[in-house]
Design a protein around this motif. Structure first.
Motif, short mmCIF file in Angstrom:
data_model
loop_
_atom_site.label_atom_id
_atom_site.label_comp_id
_atom_site.label_asym_id
_atom_site.label_seq_id
_atom_site.Cartn_x
_atom_site.Cartn_y
_atom_site.Cartn_z
N LYS A 116 10.31 -13.30 -2.02
CA LYS A 116 10.83 -14.15 -3.10
C LYS A 116 9.89 -15.30 -3.45
O LYS A 116 10.19 -16.10 -4.33
N ALA A 117 8.75 -15.37 -2.76
CA ALA A 117 7.81 -16.47 -2.99
C ALA A 117 7.07 -16.28 -4.32
O ALA A 117 7.02 -15.18 -4.88
N THR A 118 6.46 -17.40 -4.78
CA THR A 118 5.67 -17.37 -6.02
C THR A 118 4.25 -17.81 -5.71
O THR A 118 4.05 -18.85 -5.06
N PRO A 119 3.24 -17.06 -6.15
CA PRO A 119 1.85 -17.46 -5.89
C PRO A 119 1.51 -18.80 -6.52
O PRO A 119 2.03 -19.15 -7.59
N THR A 120 0.64 -19.55 -5.86
CA THR A 120 0.13 -20.81 -6.40
C THR A 120 -1.39 -20.76 -6.39
O THR A 120 -2.00 -20.19 -5.48
N GLY A 121 -2.02 -21.35 -7.37
CA GLY A 121 -3.49 -21.42 -7.38
C GLY A 121 -4.13 -20.09 -7.74
O GLY A 121 -3.50 -19.16 -8.26
N ASP A 122 -5.42 -19.98 -7.43
CA ASP A 122 -6.23 -18.82 -7.80
C ASP A 122 -6.09 -17.70 -6.77
O ASP A 122 -5.77 -17.94 -5.60
N VAL A 123 -6.37 -16.49 -7.22
CA VAL A 123 -6.45 -15.35 -6.31
C VAL A 123 -7.72 -15.50 -5.48
O VAL A 123 -8.81 -15.72 -6.00
N LEU A 124 -7.60 -15.38 -4.16
CA LEU A 124 -8.72 -15.61 -3.26
C LEU A 124 -9.55 -14.36 -2.99
O LEU A 124 -10.73 -14.44 -2.68
N ASP A 125 -8.93 -13.20 -3.05
CA ASP A 125 -9.62 -11.93 -2.81
C ASP A 125 -8.78 -10.82 -3.42
O ASP A 125 -7.54 -10.92 -3.47
N THR A 126 -9.44 -9.75 -3.87
CA THR A 126 -8.74 -8.61 -4.47
C THR A 126 -9.36 -7.31 -4.00
O THR A 126 -10.58 -7.16 -3.98
N VAL A 127 -8.50 -6.38 -3.59
CA VAL A 127 -8.94 -5.01 -3.32
C VAL A 127 -7.99 -4.06 -4.04
O VAL A 127 -6.84 -4.41 -4.32
N THR A 128 -8.48 -2.87 -4.35
CA THR A 128 -7.62 -1.84 -4.93
C THR A 128 -7.59 -0.65 -4.01
O THR A 128 -8.52 -0.39 -3.24
N SER A 129 -6.50 0.10 -4.07
CA SER A 129 -6.31 1.25 -3.21
C SER A 129 -5.38 2.23 -3.92
O SER A 129 -5.16 2.13 -5.15
N TYR A 130 -4.84 3.17 -3.16
CA TYR A 130 -3.87 4.12 -3.70
C TYR A 130 -3.01 4.62 -2.56
O TYR A 130 -3.35 4.48 -1.38
N PHE A 131 -1.87 5.23 -2.90
CA PHE A 131 -0.98 5.77 -1.87
C PHE A 131 -0.18 6.91 -2.48
O PHE A 131 -0.22 7.15 -3.70
N ALA A 132 0.53 7.61 -1.64
CA ALA A 132 1.42 8.68 -2.09
C ALA A 132 2.74 8.57 -1.35
O ALA A 132 2.80 8.07 -0.22
N MET A 133 3.77 9.04 -1.99
CA MET A 133 5.08 9.11 -1.36
C MET A 133 5.28 10.54 -0.88
O MET A 133 5.44 11.47 -1.67
N ARG A 134 5.21 10.74 0.43
CA ARG A 134 5.41 12.07 1.01
C ARG A 134 5.84 11.92 2.46
O ARG A 134 5.62 10.89 3.10
N LYS A 135 6.43 12.99 3.00
CA LYS A 135 6.94 12.96 4.37
C LYS A 135 6.63 14.29 5.03
O LYS A 135 6.85 15.36 4.45
N ILE A 136 6.13 14.25 6.25
CA ILE A 136 5.93 15.45 7.06
C ILE A 136 6.83 15.34 8.27
O ILE A 136 6.92 14.28 8.91
N SER A 137 7.54 16.42 8.59
CA SER A 137 8.51 16.35 9.69
C SER A 137 8.81 17.76 10.19
O SER A 137 8.38 18.76 9.61
N LEU A 138 9.56 17.83 11.29
CA LEU A 138 10.14 19.08 11.76
C LEU A 138 11.55 19.20 11.19
O LEU A 138 12.29 18.22 11.09
N LEU A 139 11.91 20.42 10.83
CA LEU A 139 13.21 20.67 10.22
C LEU A 139 13.91 21.76 11.01
O LEU A 139 13.32 22.82 11.28
N ASN A 140 15.15 21.53 11.40
CA ASN A 140 15.92 22.58 12.06
C ASN A 140 16.24 23.66 11.03
O ASN A 140 16.70 23.37 9.92
#
Length: 644
Positions: free
Chosen positions: A330-354
């Protein structure tokens, strides 16, 4: 160049920035370079030059705009191991190992030798107010590093990336970088995969020295983002995130604002205290799978916030938990951005299934049974050994496997450059990632043994350190669904303890404790290797998935495409023409169909390509002759997936 960009659509920016920030090679020197003699060469190897040797951005999971590529020509020398000074004998093309053709050297390197490297570099003037980090993708095996004759660091481990902060050793203008490397290869117990000083059979030419990209990166001097660990939870519709920074900070004002987007549209944003865990809601998530490899972009910005932990004088929220997570969200940023990186992700799940199949658990992707089928993939290349000749070559091979209908591969006792897994993420190819083994004939398990060998404590410590490094480095790649701890008794020890160790490090993936040979009834898999003409079926298991971790091995030595025509070129069953090769390859794959109906969850076919004296690939070692068409493989793969 834009202020922020996604790693998913900025390949050209990576290439341009590599040229913008790389020191220009002397054109006369570059013109003199040529590959060392090699029995075979791929089309991509033939296209390698001093100027284009691995110019791509090397770390797609944590991208910054500014960097400097240090690949290219370095001075090199080989001296006795006891030597304290370099004696240079010529130039080597980094990042190709000294034994390879593309290095321009192609020399044998022994445990009694020391390999020296040296080059100069100049950092851009606008880096003067930053910390400067020196990154190595991989150096095999034990190295010491100097900058301007000052000792700045060392590293032991042949398959993992490492970083040295060289800021305090730099000077204005030209700087000198020097390395000294030793490598015991197969004379010790360190993780080495399939390297052997006398290659034969299933053991290949050794790799020593630098074999992945070397590069420099400026980061903010006071505080910078070092890691953004991401774990998808599709059942709850959230991405768990742990943003780590360059030092432990007690000041509650530092936080990381993370923003997720899909196809350029923002889908979620939150703020997380640095060095803590947070959650980002991903509503109506599009799930990643081989048929639909959806990747989200993620931007992480280091910011300051008004301390959300102070709710009244001398009263604070409890740290490291849900109360703190909610307060920061719920916080709000103050001042300048100090560092920035970009990345990526995926929504997936691997599991055992009966399953209903004889109460046999099966492998599930996104809570649905998915039969996994793919090749054993060694990742070796005739002109460059462990280093792919180029990023394009790596991607082509992954695309060929996808075109052939495979939905997975087993990366066999090798760790690839990060960009390999990036392409698997993008193209939708599941990966079983092996830990490179530390094999010694005197500590080999046989299938009939009643227990596992013991290993010296120092050997265990190094193996487990490198195992942890591998998991930490590759953790964010959605393509990786299984960690394979041991292969065929090659240095096998403490299987139950190591399977528990790996599962504790990464509960989000499955663990294959022992692929083939001596099964210790631990981990998530019961895995057999079967190279008989008709593959054997694994016995049922009440609490583990049953899989065939290796089968196939149909060989065909193709004239004019052999590594050494004077030696035995072998497969587990070897044929002499394309008709028989195709017939018996497809027959082995078809033999899995009735097993799938009995609960078989996966099969790993040996193998993608011929490798040195092994001729059991779908294509020759030089990738110039395709033994079986992708269309034929896809047709039989489709039948496997329909057989559940």
């Amino acid at each position: 160049m834009p202020r922020h960009f996604s790693p998913l659509n900025c390949g050209m920016i990576f290439i341009l920035s590599a040229f913008l920030f790389s020191p220009v090679q002397n054109s006369a020197v570059a013109a003199d370079w040529k590959p060392a003699p090699s029995p075979l060469m791929t089309q991509w190897g033939a296209e390698v030059t001093v100027e284009n040797a691995w110019t791509e951005y090397p770390r797609p999971q944590l991208v910054r705009e500014r960097w400097q590529n240090l690949n290219g020509l370095w001075k090199y020398g080989i001296t006795p191991k006891q030597a304290s000074q370099a004696e240079y004998q010529g130039e080597i093309l980094v990042p190709y190992c000294v034994e390879s053709s593309l290095s321009g050297v192609g020399k044998t390197f022994t445990p009694n030798d020391r390999l020296w490297y040296e080059r100069t570099f100049t950092t851009p003037a606008d880096w003067n107010s930053d910390r400067v980090l020196l990154h190595f993708g991989a150096v095999d095996y034990d190295c010491v590093i100097w900058v301007n004759e000052a000792l700045v660091g060392s590293h032991v481990g042949g398959h993992d990336a490492f970083t040295v902060d060289v800021t305090d050793y730099l000077k204005a203008g030209e700087n000198t970088l020097k390395l000294a490397v030793t490598d015991p290869t197969d004379t010790d117990l360190q993780p080495r995969g399939k390297q052997q000083l006398e290659p034969r059979g299933i053991w290949y030419t050794p790799v020593s020295g630098i074999w992945q990209t070397v590069w420099l990166e400026p980061v903010p001097k006071e505080l910078s983002i070092t890691e953004v660990r991401m774990t998808p939870d599709i059942d709850r519709g959230v991405l768990k995130i742990v943003p780590m920074v360059s030092r432990m900070v007690g000041d509650n004002k530092f936080a990381v604002q993370v923003t997720a987007s899909l196809a350029g549209k923002e889908v979620g944003k939150t703020i997380i205290r640095v060095n803590r865990a947070g959650e980002l809601a991903i509503p109506d998530a599009k799930l990643w799978s081989p048929d639909s490899p959806t990747l989200y972009d993620l931007k992480a910005e280091l910011v300051t916030v008004n301390d959300p932990m102070q709710i009244a004088k001398n009263r604070r929220h409890p740290a490291y938990g849900e109360t703190e997570r909610i307060a920061y969200s719920k916080a709000t940023p103050t001042g300048d951005v100090l560092d920035t990186v970009t990345s990526y992700f995926a929504m997936r799940k691997i599991s055992l299934l009966n399953s209903h199949m004889n109460e046999q658990p099966v492998l599930a992707l996104n809570n649905q049974f998915l039969f996994q089928h793919g090749p054993l993939d060694q990742g070796w290349w005739p002109e460059s050994l462990l280093t792919p000749p180029s990023d394009e070559a790596m991607k082509w091979e992954i695309e060929w496997l996808k075109k052939s209908g495979f939905n997975m591969l087993r990366k066999h006792i090798k760790v690839e450059p990060d960009r390999y897994y990036y392409h698997c993420d993008q193209l939708g190819l599941l990966v079983w990632q092996d830990m490179p083994s530390g094999f010694n004939m005197n500590l080999r398990n046989d299938r009939q043994d009643e227990g596992e060998p013991f290993r010296p404590a120092v050997s265990q410590e190094q193996h487990e350190l490198e195992l942890r490094r591998m998991i930490d480095r590759l953790y964010n790649h959605p393509c990786i669904v299984t960690w394979v701890v041991h292969n065929e008794g090659w240095g096998q020890y403490s299987s139950a303890a190591l399977a528990g160790f790996v599962k504790a490090l990464d509960p989000s993936r499955l663990v294959n404790a022992d692929s083939g040979w001596l099964d210790m009834n631990t981990g998530d898999y019961y895995d057999i290797h079967t190279y008989q003409e008709a593959p054997l079926q694994p016995r049922q298991s009440a609490d583990r998935a049953i899989v065939i971790g290796e089968y196939g091995g149909v060989g065909w030595p193709v004239t004019d495409h052999l590594w050494d025509s004077t030696k035995r070129n072998w497969g587990y069953q070897t044929y002499q023409n394309q008709e028989d090769y195709k017939k018996f390859t497809l027959k082995k794959i078809e033999d899995l169909i009735p097993m799938i109906k009995q609960g078989l969850s996966a099969g790993v076919y040996t193998q993608t390509t011929d490798v040195e004296g092994e001729v059991n690939g779908f294509m020759t070692y030089d990738r110039k002759f395709i033994k079986i068409s992708p269309e034929a493989l896809k047709e039989v793969n489709d039948r496997l997936y329909e057989a559940k």
